[in-house]
Write an enzyme that holds these catalytic residues in place. Structure first.
Site, short mmCIF file in Angstrom:
data_model
loop_
_atom_site.label_atom_id
_atom_site.label_comp_id
_atom_site.label_asym_id
_atom_site.label_seq_id
_atom_site.Cartn_x
_atom_site.Cartn_y
_atom_site.Cartn_z
N ASP A 67 0.83 -1.21 0.00
CA ASP A 67 0.00 0.00 0.00
C ASP A 67 0.87 1.25 0.00
O ASP A 67 2.10 1.17 0.09
CB ASP A 67 -0.98 -0.01 1.19
CG ASP A 67 -0.34 -0.42 2.50
OD1 ASP A 67 0.91 -0.37 2.61
OD2 ASP A 67 -1.06 -0.79 3.43
N ASN A 136 -8.11 -2.45 13.91
CA ASN A 136 -9.51 -2.64 13.50
C ASN A 136 -9.66 -3.81 12.52
O ASN A 136 -10.70 -3.97 11.90
CB ASN A 136 -10.05 -1.34 12.88
CG ASN A 136 -9.28 -0.93 11.62
OD1 ASN A 136 -8.45 -1.69 11.14
ND2 ASN A 136 -9.57 0.24 11.09
N HIS A 138 -7.82 -4.34 9.76
CA HIS A 138 -7.51 -4.10 8.35
C HIS A 138 -6.26 -4.85 7.91
O HIS A 138 -5.37 -5.14 8.71
CB HIS A 138 -7.43 -2.60 8.01
CG HIS A 138 -6.23 -1.85 8.48
ND1 HIS A 138 -6.27 -0.53 8.90
CD2 HIS A 138 -4.92 -2.21 8.60
CE1 HIS A 138 -5.07 -0.13 9.24
NE2 HIS A 138 -4.24 -1.13 9.07
N GLU A 143 -9.74 -1.06 4.88
CA GLU A 143 -10.39 -0.75 6.14
C GLU A 143 -11.71 -1.53 6.26
O GLU A 143 -12.24 -2.02 5.25
CB GLU A 143 -10.69 0.76 6.19
CG GLU A 143 -9.43 1.63 6.18
CD GLU A 143 -8.72 1.69 7.53
OE1 GLU A 143 -8.71 0.69 8.27
OE2 GLU A 143 -8.15 2.75 7.84
C1 GLP Z 1 -0.67 0.19 8.52
C2 GLP Z 1 -0.41 -0.59 7.22
C3 GLP Z 1 -0.65 -2.06 7.40
C4 GLP Z 1 -0.03 -2.55 8.70
C5 GLP Z 1 -0.74 -1.90 9.86
C6 GLP Z 1 -0.18 -2.31 11.22
O1 GLP Z 1 -1.83 0.92 8.54
N1 GLP Z 1 -1.15 -0.13 6.12
O2 GLP Z 1 -0.10 -2.76 6.29
O3 GLP Z 1 -0.16 -3.93 8.81
O4 GLP Z 1 -0.68 -0.49 9.74
O5 GLP Z 1 1.00 -1.62 11.51
P1 GLP Z 1 1.97 -1.96 12.70
O6 GLP Z 1 2.76 -3.13 12.27
O7 GLP Z 1 2.82 -0.72 12.86
O8 GLP Z 1 1.12 -2.23 13.88
#
Ligand code: GLP
Length: 265
Positions: A67, A136, A138, A143
């Site tokens: 992303d 949440n 995702h 989302e």
């Molecule tokens: C972001 C990314 C996701 C990731 C998530 C969790 O929003 N778009 O790909 O898995 O957050 O991030 P973290 O590993 O910092 O908890």
């Protein structure tokens, strides 16, 4: 789904590395889907070490980023392009032309997303998609309420994601409101999916992903339909799972089952 519960972050990373390494040994031109966030950083550090020790060679590996924030240029310190470069690509022997990413500023968004999907298909699809998970539920930036068959496209971030990701920006107002993300349908086409999560604040998302109903309200729950999905988590992220003992029992017996199956062949 294979639920692998580990004691700490180091062990989670080790397990993920084992899977990536094995996949690369089988196919040197592995097509890898890679996420950003805090969770995969230890995996990237270990991949860099392995590459330095020449135990893994990235010269033929192809990567697709999961992303990107819309509106951030590649060299913006909070762009996912910058994150991947800083935390992995600049330290390994990957060919720059084998790195594919979603642009934060495409000229034509629809065409860009379509071309990204076509590029993935031109390599025969993603072999191994690594994922984190949002609080949440995702995956990527899909989302809650994202179509479970969605393709790569624009999404609007939820306020909770904006808040969670604001730690890396000076001010919450600077966090982009829109992003591009691989769709859930696109992610599900990966041949193998490995989702990593740690900490209590991911406990509820993991519970809903693994033991809840499959619903667009928890995008990660779609992984229950994937034939090769591995969920690698620590004790805290696993704390709400009702069948935790069973998952650990399965994992403990994995080698015995594999031996059993091999002897039958
Ligand atoms: C972001 C990314 C996701 C990731 C998530 C969790 O929003 N778009 O790909 O898995 O957050 O991030 P973290 O590993 O910092 O908890």
């Amino acid at each position: 789904m294979e639920i692998i519960i580990k004691q700490d972050y180091e062990q989670i990373c080790e397990e993920a590395i084992k899977i990536i390494h094995q996949a690369w040994k089988k196919k040197n031109n592995l097509v890898l889907g890679l996420p950003t966030g805090k969770t995969p950083l230890g995996v990237y550090r270990r991949l860099i070490e392995l590459n330095k020790k020449e135990e893994i060679d990235f010269s033929q590996v192809i990567t697709f980023s999961l992303d990107e924030y819309l509106g951030l240029e590649e060299n913006h310190p909070q762009s996912f392009a910058y994150y991947m470069e800083k935390n992995l690509f600049q330290h390994i022997n990957i060919n720059k032309e084998n790195i594919y990413r979603l642009s934060g500023n495409p000229e034509n968004i629809d065409e860009h997303c379509k071309a990204y999907e076509e590029k993935i298909n031109s390599f025969g699809g993603i072999d191994l998609q690594i994922l984190g998970i949002g609080r949440n539920g995702h995956i990527g930036f899909n989302e809650p309420s994202s179509s479970l068959s969605s393709r790569t496209r624009v999404k609007t971030l939820t306020l909770e994601t904006i808040e969670a990701n604001s730690r890396l920006f000076q001010d919450e107002k600077e966090v982009p409101r829109f992003c591009l993300t691989l769709g859930i349908g696109t992610i599900m086409e990966a041949k193998m999916i490995v989702l990593l999560a740690l900490g209590k604040n991911k406990g509820e998302a993991i519970f809903k992903c693994v033991e809840g109903p499959i619903t667009a309200s928890v995008p990660a729950s779609i992984l229950q339909l994937h034939p090769q999905a591995k969920i690698i988590i620590d004790q805290e992220a696993a704390s709400l799972l009702s069948r935790k003992d069973y998952y650990q029992w399965v994992y403990k017996n994995k080698e015995r089952v594999d031996d059993f199956i091999a002897k039958k062949k």
